[in-house]
Write an enzyme that holds these catalytic residues in place. Structure first.
Site, PDB file in Angstrom:
ATOM      1  NE  ARG A  70      -2.792  -1.338  -0.937  1.00  0.00           N
ATOM      2  CZ  ARG A  70      -2.423  -2.331  -1.422  1.00  0.00           C
ATOM      3  NH1 ARG A  70      -2.344  -3.361  -0.525  1.00  0.00           N
ATOM      4  NH2 ARG A  70      -2.174  -2.657  -2.539  1.00  0.00           N
TER       5      ARG A  70
ATOM      6  CG  HIS B 203      -9.321   5.730  10.048  1.00  0.00           C
ATOM      7  ND1 HIS B 203     -10.319   5.234   9.259  1.00  0.00           N
ATOM      8  CD2 HIS B 203      -9.783   5.968  11.313  1.00  0.00           C
ATOM      9  CE1 HIS B 203     -11.616   5.448   9.684  1.00  0.00           C
ATOM     10  NE2 HIS B 203     -11.563   5.631  10.913  1.00  0.00           N
TER      11      HIS B 203
HETATM   12  P1  OAD Z   1     -15.362   3.325   1.180  1.00  0.00           P
HETATM   13  O1  OAD Z   1     -14.404   2.654   0.303  1.00  0.00           O
HETATM   14  O2  OAD Z   1     -16.247   2.609   2.040  1.00  0.00           O
HETATM   15  O3  OAD Z   1     -16.243   4.346   0.290  1.00  0.00           O
HETATM   16  C1  OAD Z   1     -15.569   5.061  -0.724  1.00  0.00           C
HETATM   17  C2  OAD Z   1     -16.570   6.121  -1.187  1.00  0.00           C
HETATM   18  O4  OAD Z   1     -15.928   6.878  -2.343  1.00  0.00           O
HETATM   19  C3  OAD Z   1     -17.756   5.391  -1.721  1.00  0.00           C
HETATM   20  O5  OAD Z   1     -18.916   6.095  -1.109  1.00  0.00           O
HETATM   21  C4  OAD Z   1     -17.747   5.692  -3.407  1.00  0.00           C
HETATM   22  O6  OAD Z   1     -18.794   5.876  -3.975  1.00  0.00           O
HETATM   23  C5  OAD Z   1     -16.945   6.947  -3.287  1.00  0.00           C
HETATM   24  N1  OAD Z   1     -16.141   7.207  -4.613  1.00  0.00           N
HETATM   25  C6  OAD Z   1     -15.675   6.567  -5.513  1.00  0.00           C
HETATM   26  N2  OAD Z   1     -15.034   6.953  -6.499  1.00  0.00           N
HETATM   27  C7  OAD Z   1     -14.957   8.053  -6.147  1.00  0.00           C
HETATM   28  C8  OAD Z   1     -14.830   9.421  -6.824  1.00  0.00           C
HETATM   29  N3  OAD Z   1     -13.962   9.405  -7.898  1.00  0.00           N
HETATM   30  N4  OAD Z   1     -14.805  10.630  -6.489  1.00  0.00           N
HETATM   31  C9  OAD Z   1     -15.530  10.582  -5.190  1.00  0.00           C
HETATM   32  N5  OAD Z   1     -15.683   9.606  -4.302  1.00  0.00           N
HETATM   33  C10 OAD Z   1     -15.825   8.357  -5.025  1.00  0.00           C
HETATM   34  O7  OAD Z   1     -14.025   4.307   1.810  1.00  0.00           O
HETATM   35  P2  OAD Z   1     -14.098   5.011   3.230  1.00  0.00           P
HETATM   36  O8  OAD Z   1     -15.640   5.731   3.679  1.00  0.00           O
HETATM   37  O9  OAD Z   1     -13.010   5.956   3.099  1.00  0.00           O
HETATM   38  O10 OAD Z   1     -10.338   2.383   7.639  1.00  0.00           O
HETATM   39  O11 OAD Z   1     -13.932   3.901   4.351  1.00  0.00           O
HETATM   40  C11 OAD Z   1     -13.722   4.285   5.851  1.00  0.00           C
HETATM   41  C12 OAD Z   1     -12.580   3.568   6.229  1.00  0.00           C
HETATM   42  O12 OAD Z   1     -12.889   2.034   5.929  1.00  0.00           O
HETATM   43  C13 OAD Z   1     -11.413   3.681   5.834  1.00  0.00           C
HETATM   44  O13 OAD Z   1     -10.669   4.644   6.371  1.00  0.00           O
HETATM   45  C14 OAD Z   1     -10.673   2.320   6.278  1.00  0.00           C
HETATM   46  C15 OAD Z   1     -11.694   1.632   5.978  1.00  0.00           C
HETATM   47  O14 OAD Z   1     -11.633   0.326   6.706  1.00  0.00           O
HETATM   48  C16 OAD Z   1      -9.310   2.129   8.067  1.00  0.00           C
HETATM   49  O15 OAD Z   1      -8.260   1.819   7.487  1.00  0.00           O
HETATM   50  C17 OAD Z   1      -9.127   1.985   9.510  1.00  0.00           C
END
Ligand code: OAD
Length: 231
Positions: A58, A106
């Site tokens: 990563r 995180h």
């Molecule tokens: P997710 O993978 O859960 O969500 C990603 C979001 O980004 C989704 O709502 C997609 O629709 C959106 N997305 C995709 N492509 C995009 C683009 N080009 N522009 C804007 N948005 C887009 O990721 P997080 O919500 O960040 O934790 O996940 C939260 C946490 O879960 C992370 O910080 C991580 C993970 O487990 C740890 O590592 C502790």
């Protein structure tokens, strides 16, 4: 007069167009691994070599990636606003775009942390963190990442910052991981909130939030221009 405060909560989606994959857009698998095989304290106890290797990969991806138009637009917003970025991301793309106030909820992938004393955090030189690398007190170093099941030490600071917002932006997060997902609830009632995400319509967020169903590189610069024009 002091500047108005914009608080921006970002997630993996803001870095997607920099080439870093989101967590939940591919079958619930995270780069081919089940999350509990790599991102938990149990995984570390069971197979720390796999966990180290996973985060080394990563880290290589993060170092190879560049900030995109969304990260750059948030830096530009500082011309007229005090901008506090609260990111769930462990990459450093906000910092490399020049944003000056970035809080990582995180953790940070380019840093290591002592397994014996959580206060001891170090920059990682290059991409590799390996077995046998020790902190000043002689404990093995682990990736400086908040794993599932661990406390989120920056949460109180993030909530306090959000409570002082005049404007809230939420970008590229599915808002399913708590406590981060609950941060928007700390925003004052008078602060308008805009959510930018291609799947904006599917994300569970309170009523009164303006939904912008666009990719970050398109939606964020648009909203930033709107905010800059408003002053
Ligand atoms: P997710 O993978 O859960 O969500 C990603 C979001 O980004 C989704 O709502 C997609 O629709 C959106 N997305 C995709 N492509 C995009 C683009 N080009 N522009 C804007 N948005 C887009 O990721 P997080 O919500 O960040 O934790 O996940 C939260 C946490 O879960 C992370 O910080 C991580 C993970 O487990 C740890 O590592 C502790």
């Amino acid at each position: 007069m002091s500047k108005k405060r914009v608080v921006v909560l970002t997630g993996a989606g803001i870095s997607a167009e920099s080439g870093l994959r989101t967590f939940r857009d591919s079958d619930g698998l995270w780069e081919g691994h089940r999350v509990e095989d790599v991102a938990t304290p149990q995984a570390w106890r069971r197979n720390s070599d796999l966990v180290l290797q996973f985060y080394n990969e990563r880290r290589r991806s993060v170092l190879a990636a560049e900030p995109n138009a969304a990260h750059h637009a948030l830096k530009k917003l500082e011309e007229k606003y005090q901008v506090d970025i609260i990111t769930q991301n462990v990459d450093d793309l906000h910092e490399r775009a020049g944003s000056s106030r970035v809080l990582h909820l995180h953790g940070e992938i380019r840093k290591s942390q002592s397994t014996g004393d959580p206060e001891l955090v170090y920059d990682i030189d290059g991409t590799e963190l390996t077995a046998g690398e020790l902190c000043a007190k002689g404990f093995q170093l682990r990736p400086f990442i908040v794993w599932f099941g661990e406390a989120v030490p920056m949460m109180d600071a993030a909530a306090a910052t959000t409570a002082r917002a005049d404007v809230v932006l939420v970008v590229g997060t599915s808002l399913v991981v708590y406590p981060a997902a609950g941060l928007v609830n700390f925003a004052p009632r008078h602060a308008p909130c805009t959510l930018i995400d291609p799947k904006a319509d599917e994300i569970a967020v309170g009523s009164g939030v303006r939904l912008v169903a666009k990719r970050a590189t398109e939606g964020v610069p648009e909203i930033v221009e709107e905010l800059l024009d408003a002053l």
